[in-house]
Write a protein that holds these residues in place. Structure first.
Motif, mmCIF file in Angstrom:
data_model
loop_
_atom_site.group_PDB
_atom_site.id
_atom_site.type_symbol
_atom_site.label_atom_id
_atom_site.label_comp_id
_atom_site.label_asym_id
_atom_site.label_seq_id
_atom_site.Cartn_x
_atom_site.Cartn_y
_atom_site.Cartn_z
ATOM 1 N N GLY A 31 32.206 56.901 29.818
ATOM 2 C CA GLY A 31 31.323 57.933 29.289
ATOM 3 C C GLY A 31 29.899 57.727 29.754
ATOM 4 O O GLY A 31 29.647 57.037 30.748
ATOM 5 N N TYR A 32 28.952 58.328 29.034
ATOM 6 C CA TYR A 32 27.538 58.098 29.352
ATOM 7 C C TYR A 32 27.268 56.608 29.195
ATOM 8 O O TYR A 32 27.604 56.005 28.182
ATOM 9 N N THR A 33 26.638 56.044 30.205
ATOM 10 C CA THR A 33 26.586 54.591 30.328
ATOM 11 C C THR A 33 25.435 53.966 29.524
ATOM 12 O O THR A 33 24.519 53.363 30.092
ATOM 13 N N TYR A 34 25.502 54.102 28.212
ATOM 14 C CA TYR A 34 24.529 53.481 27.316
ATOM 15 C C TYR A 34 24.765 51.975 27.194
ATOM 16 O O TYR A 34 23.892 51.239 26.767
ATOM 17 N N SER A 35 25.946 51.522 27.538
ATOM 18 C CA SER A 35 26.288 50.108 27.407
ATOM 19 C C SER A 35 25.656 49.313 28.541
ATOM 20 O O SER A 35 25.970 49.523 29.709
ATOM 21 N N ARG A 36 24.749 48.393 28.180
ATOM 22 C CA ARG A 36 24.098 47.576 29.212
ATOM 23 C C ARG A 36 25.088 46.530 29.707
ATOM 24 O O ARG A 36 25.653 45.767 28.918
ATOM 25 N N PRO A 37 25.327 46.461 31.013
ATOM 26 C CA PRO A 37 26.313 45.514 31.527
ATOM 27 C C PRO A 37 25.893 44.067 31.311
ATOM 28 O O PRO A 37 24.709 43.731 31.415
ATOM 29 N N GLN A 38 26.867 43.232 30.979
ATOM 30 C CA GLN A 38 26.661 41.800 30.850
ATOM 31 C C GLN A 38 27.371 41.142 32.028
ATOM 32 O O GLN A 38 28.444 41.590 32.440
ATOM 33 N N ILE A 39 26.796 40.084 32.562
ATOM 34 C CA ILE A 39 27.353 39.436 33.746
ATOM 35 C C ILE A 39 27.730 38.004 33.416
ATOM 36 O O ILE A 39 26.965 37.288 32.770
ATOM 37 N N GLY A 40 28.916 37.597 33.850
ATOM 38 C CA GLY A 40 29.342 36.230 33.614
ATOM 39 C C GLY A 40 30.607 35.908 34.389
ATOM 40 O O GLY A 40 31.191 36.773 35.053
ATOM 41 N N MET A 41 31.016 34.646 34.286
ATOM 42 C CA MET A 41 32.223 34.194 34.985
ATOM 43 C C MET A 41 33.394 34.135 34.006
ATOM 44 O O MET A 41 33.278 33.569 32.911
ATOM 45 N N LEU A 42 34.524 34.705 34.404
ATOM 46 C CA LEU A 42 35.738 34.677 33.593
ATOM 47 C C LEU A 42 36.435 33.330 33.763
ATOM 48 O O LEU A 42 36.103 32.541 34.643
ATOM 49 N N ASN A 43 37.439 33.084 32.944
ATOM 50 C CA ASN A 43 38.143 31.799 32.986
ATOM 51 C C ASN A 43 38.911 31.555 34.278
ATOM 52 O O ASN A 43 39.231 30.412 34.598
ATOM 53 N N ASP A 44 39.193 32.621 35.036
ATOM 54 C CA ASP A 44 39.876 32.430 36.321
ATOM 55 C C ASP A 44 38.895 32.224 37.470
ATOM 56 O O ASP A 44 39.288 32.188 38.631
ATOM 57 N N GLY A 45 37.595 32.118 37.162
ATOM 58 C CA GLY A 45 36.576 31.889 38.178
ATOM 59 C C GLY A 45 35.989 33.155 38.776
ATOM 60 O O GLY A 45 35.114 33.092 39.639
#
Length: 198
Positions: free
Chosen positions: A96-110
Motif C-alpha cells: 500500500g502507501y509506503t508509510y512504513s519506514r524500512p528497517q535494515i538488518g541481517m537475517l539468521n541465514d546471513g
C-alpha cells in the motif's frame, strides 16, 4: 545526487512530475518518506557498502535502494551502480502507501534485508496486513521480484471488514544477541500489535 524513481513518472494530467509545472497544480506528495541508511555486506565478500532505502509515504506505493557508499562516485556514468532496485505495488499489489519506514538488518541465514509493513490502502485481494522482507541485493538477473526467492511476505491473517488492513513501521529485535534479527514487531490499522518470528 538526485534520484527520481521510475514509478513517479506518469502521463496522467494531474500526476507525475510534469504536473508540478501546471498553473492548476495543487500540492501533492511525491517521494515523502524519511530514508533509512545502513552499512551492510551484500557482496558476499569482505567489502561493506552503505545502502539507502527510501519510499513515497503519502506519495504512492514504492520503495527504492541506492548504494551511497562513495559520494565521489555520484555521476550519470555510475547511475546503474548507484540505483540498486525499485519495488512497487506493480511488483506486489499487497504493497500500500509506503508509510512504513524500512528497517535494515541481517537475517539468521546471513541475508541482509529491508523489512517493512505493507502500509496503507493496499489493493491486494485479501486486504490483510503483511510484513515484507526484501533482499537488499535485489532481484536476480531477470530484474523481476520473485516471491519466496527475492522477497518474503508474511501475512497476519487480519483484515478490516470494510477497508484493507495495513502494517506500520516494524521494530527489529536480536533476542539471542548474535547480531542477526530474530523478531519483528509491528502494529496494524486495527490497533493490534504483531510479533513475527524470523
Amino acid at each position: 545526487l538526485a534520484y527520481i524513481p521510475s514509478y513517479l513518472f506518469s502521463t496522467d494530467p494531474q500526476a507525475g512530475l510534469h504536473y508540478l509545472t501546471q498553473k492548476t497544480y495543487s500540492h501533492m506528495f511525491y517521494n515523502d518518506l524519511t530514508a533509512t541508511v545502513a552499512d551492510v555486506n551484500i557482496s558476499g565478500g569482505g567489502a561493506w557498502s552503505t545502502i539507502l532505502v527510501g519510499g513515497q509515504r503519502a506519495g504512492g506505493r514504492g520503495y527504492f535502494a541506492l548504494d551511497v557508499t562513495n559520494p565521489d562516485s555520484f555521476s550519470e556514468a555510475n547511475a546503474a551502480k548507484i540505483a540498486l532496485w525499485e519495488f512497487s505495488s506493480s511488483d506486489d499489489p499487497d504493497l500500500g502507501y509506503t508509510y512504513s519506514r524500512p528497517q535494515i538488518g541481517m537475517l539468521n541465514d546471513g541475508t541482509w534485508a529491508a523489512i517493512f509493513g505493507n502500509g496503507y490502502n493496499q489493493t491486494g485481494a485479501d486486504g490483510m496486513a503483511k510484513l515484507f522482507i526484501l533482499k537488499l541485493a535485489g532481484p536476480g538477473a531477470d530484474k523481476v521480484w520473485d516471491l519466496g526467492t527475492d522477497y518474503i511476505k508474511i501475512s497476519t491473517g487480519s483484515a478490516k471488514p470494510v477497508s484493507p488492513n495495513g502494517l506500520a513501521t516494524p521494530a527489529l529485535a536480536d533476542i539471542d544477541l548474535n547480531g542477526t534479527i530474530d523478531r519483528a514487531y509491528a502494529g496494524d490499522l486495527n490497533g493490534d500489535l504483531w510479533v513475527f518470528d524470523l
